[in-house]
Structure formats: C-alpha cells, structure tokens
Write an enzyme that holds these catalytic residues in place. Structure first.
Site, PDB file in Angstrom:
ATOM      1  N   ASP A 143       8.646  -0.920  -6.680  1.00 51.62           N
ATOM      2  CA  ASP A 143       9.958  -0.757  -6.040  1.00 51.62           C
ATOM      3  C   ASP A 143      10.793  -1.935  -6.541  1.00 51.62           C
ATOM      4  OD1 ASP A 143      11.905  -1.144  -4.196  1.00 51.62           O
ATOM      5  OD2 ASP A 143      10.807  -0.355  -2.334  1.00 51.62           O
TER       6      ASP A 143
ATOM      7  N   ASP B 131      -1.083   0.487  -9.358  1.00 50.06           N
ATOM      8  CA  ASP B 131      -0.532   0.413  -8.189  1.00 50.06           C
ATOM      9  C   ASP B 131      -0.034   1.841  -7.841  1.00 50.06           C
ATOM     10  OD1 ASP B 131      -0.125  -0.433  -5.691  1.00 50.06           O
ATOM     11  OD2 ASP B 131       1.116  -2.220  -6.538  1.00 50.06           O
ATOM     12  N   ASP B 132       0.322   2.122  -6.483  1.00 47.43           N
ATOM     13  CA  ASP B 132       0.784   3.268  -5.992  1.00 47.43           C
ATOM     14  C   ASP B 132       2.158   3.540  -6.505  1.00 47.43           C
ATOM     15  OD1 ASP B 132       1.396   1.429  -4.144  1.00 47.43           O
ATOM     16  OD2 ASP B 132       0.907   2.572  -2.576  1.00 47.43           O
TER      17      ASP B 132
HETATM   18  O1  PRP Z   1       7.812  -3.635  -6.327  1.00 47.17           O
HETATM   19  P1  PRP Z   1       7.659  -4.251  -4.826  1.00 47.17           P
HETATM   20  O2  PRP Z   1       8.937  -4.102  -4.365  1.00 47.17           O
HETATM   21  O3  PRP Z   1       6.777  -5.470  -4.900  1.00 47.17           O
HETATM   22  O4  PRP Z   1       6.740  -3.233  -3.919  1.00 47.17           O
HETATM   23  C1  PRP Z   1       5.653  -2.501  -4.467  1.00 47.17           C
HETATM   24  C2  PRP Z   1       4.503  -2.869  -3.474  1.00 47.17           C
HETATM   25  O5  PRP Z   1       4.711  -2.528  -2.128  1.00 47.17           O
HETATM   26  C3  PRP Z   1       3.712  -1.769  -1.250  1.00 47.17           C
HETATM   27  O6  PRP Z   1       2.490  -2.732  -1.225  1.00 47.17           O
HETATM   28  P2  PRP Z   1       2.391  -3.440   0.275  1.00 47.17           P
HETATM   29  O7  PRP Z   1       2.919  -5.021  -0.052  1.00 47.17           O
HETATM   30  O8  PRP Z   1       3.248  -2.848   1.161  1.00 47.17           O
HETATM   31  O9  PRP Z   1       1.099  -3.619   0.532  1.00 47.17           O
HETATM   32  P3  PRP Z   1      -0.091  -2.216   0.838  1.00 47.17           P
HETATM   33  O10 PRP Z   1      -0.147  -1.813  -0.580  1.00 47.17           O
HETATM   34  O11 PRP Z   1      -1.338  -2.941   1.402  1.00 47.17           O
HETATM   35  O12 PRP Z   1       0.429  -1.321   1.580  1.00 47.17           O
HETATM   36  C4  PRP Z   1       3.267  -0.939  -2.554  1.00 47.17           C
HETATM   37  O13 PRP Z   1       1.969  -0.796  -2.539  1.00 47.17           O
HETATM   38  C5  PRP Z   1       3.399  -1.933  -3.902  1.00 47.17           C
HETATM   39  O14 PRP Z   1       2.289  -2.820  -3.946  1.00 47.17           O
HETATM   40  N1  GUN Z   2       4.830   3.404   1.355  1.00 46.54           N
HETATM   41  C1  GUN Z   2       5.760   2.594   0.654  1.00 46.54           C
HETATM   42  N2  GUN Z   2       5.594   1.124   0.469  1.00 46.54           N
HETATM   43  C2  GUN Z   2       6.593   0.748  -0.275  1.00 46.54           C
HETATM   44  N3  GUN Z   2       6.596  -0.829  -0.605  1.00 46.54           N
HETATM   45  C3  GUN Z   2       7.597  -0.838  -1.269  1.00 46.54           C
HETATM   46  N4  GUN Z   2       8.339   0.292  -1.259  1.00 46.54           N
HETATM   47  C4  GUN Z   2       7.610   1.211  -0.956  1.00 46.54           C
HETATM   48  C5  GUN Z   2       8.060   2.485  -0.600  1.00 46.54           C
HETATM   49  O1  GUN Z   2       8.939   3.119  -1.033  1.00 46.54           O
HETATM   50  N5  GUN Z   2       6.792   3.243   0.376  1.00 46.54           N
HETATM   51 MG    MG Z   3       0.954  -2.301  -2.129  1.00 46.81          MG
END
Ligand code: PRP
Ligand code: GUN
Ligand code: MG
Length: 168
Positions: free
Chosen positions: A106, A102-103
């Site tokens: 959080d 994952d990117d």
């Molecule tokens: O550790 P956490 O608090 O669970 O947050 C982390 C996740 O939140 C974001 O995804 P998001 O649900 O925003 O979806 P996306 O990847 O489609 O932007 C990010 O890419 C992680 O997958």
């Molecule tokens: N882009 C982005 N997505 C998130 N999802 C949870 N935390 C983050 C953050 O810091 N940046």
């Molecule tokens: Mg995500």
C-alpha cells in the site's frame, strides 16, 4: 495513527486470490538467482501467508518461513515493526534467493522495513497501490491509492436485497 480515506472497495474472492497467486508464481518460475531456483518462500504475516502457501506449492518449494510485521490496526496505519523474524540460516546475510511474499503493498512502509533487513531478496505481492510500487519487484494487479482491498478471509457471504426491493 493515520486514518486513510478509502473511497472505493475492491472485494477479492478466494478463487480470485488463488488464480492471482498462481499467476505470480508461474511468472517467477525459473527466475531465481541460483540456477533459476528460489531457495525459500517467506510470507509476511498475516496477509502474505495464503499467497505464500499457494506460490510455494506451485514452485515446489518446501522451505517456507514467516516474518511477522504489524503495520495496521484495521484501516489505521501505525509504525511498522517486526514481531517475529524468519530463521536466520534461511535468510543468509541479505536474503538472496529468497522470495518474500505479501498480499499487497500500500504505502510501501512494510516492504521498506523488510527490504532494509534483506536487500537481496525478491519482493512479490499480489496487489499493489501506486505509492508502494517502487518497493515491490513483482506484482499482479495495481489498484488506485484510494481503494481499500477486502480479502476473502475478512469477509463472509451475506444476504443482499434485490435491486428492485421486496414487496414486504
Ligand atoms: O504497504 P503498507 O502501507 O505497509 O501496507 C501493506 C501491509 O498492510 C497489511 O498488513 P497488516 O499490517 O494490516 O497486517 P496483517 O497482514 O496481519 O493483516 C498488508 O497485509 C501488508 O502487509
Ligand atoms: N485488507 C487490506 N489491508 C491493507 N493494509 C494496507 N492497505 C490495505 C488494504 O487495502 N486492504
Ligand atoms: Mg500484512
């Protein structure tokens, strides 16, 4: 829904995420459980797709799949839920040998959910905030909990005023 206060912004360029994803791949090369190999890369969509592609290329892995988890509506956290699972025969019973990417992590809620499904997979993120660190096996850069990370796919180049302003 929880609105999180984010005092700082951390802006990541394409070049930076490319370098960081490569560095993470190189670190994991030869560390898989099957004679050092990983059998597949699974990106957590959507944010995990770019790092998953870069890492799969570096590690020469052609089996690439996705798990779609939605946890946020913009900056507001919601209950994470799986929208699309990866292919069952790739994951096996417990995800062993699979690199789940994952990117960022959080709060760790997204990875916590995916970990319950695939406890033996290796969980790797590019960026990590302190609350999520216990949920991730490998990451590149830690940022403070009150930082919001802005990825290049969420940004665009735009004009900024010179520091000393203009004469107009
Ligand atoms: O550790 P956490 O608090 O669970 O947050 C982390 C996740 O939140 C974001 O995804 P998001 O649900 O925003 O979806 P996306 O990847 O489609 O932007 C990010 O890419 C992680 O997958
Ligand atoms: N882009 C982005 N997505 C998130 N999802 C949870 N935390 C983050 C953050 O810091 N940046
Ligand atoms: Mg995500």
């Amino acid at each position: 829904m929880t609105r999180l206060p984010h005092e700082k912004g951390f802006h990541i360029s394409w070049d930076q995420i490319h370098r960081d994803a490569r560095a993470l791949a190189w670190r994991l090369d030869g560390k898989g459980p099957i004679e050092g190999n990983w059998k597949a890369v699974v990106g957590i969509t959507r944010g995990g797709l770019v790092p998953a592609m870069i890492m799969a290329r570096e590690l020469d892995i052609r089996t690439v799949d996705t798990i779609s988890v939605k946890s946020y509506n913009h900056q507001a956290r919601t209950e994470p839920h799986v929208i699309k699972p990866p292919q069952a025969d790739i994951m096996g019973a417990d995800g062993e040998g699979v690199l789940i990417v994952d990117d960022l992590v959080d709060t760790g809620r997204t990875l916590e959910l995916v970990r319950t499904l695939y406890p033996k997979a290796h969980f790797a993120t590019i960026y990590a905030k302190p609350m999520g660190v216990p949920m991730v096996d490998s990451y590149v850069t830690e940022v403070s909990q009150d930082t919001w990370i802005f990825f290049p796919w969420d940004m665009a180049l735009q004009y900024v005023e010179p520091y000393r302003g203009t004469d107009a």
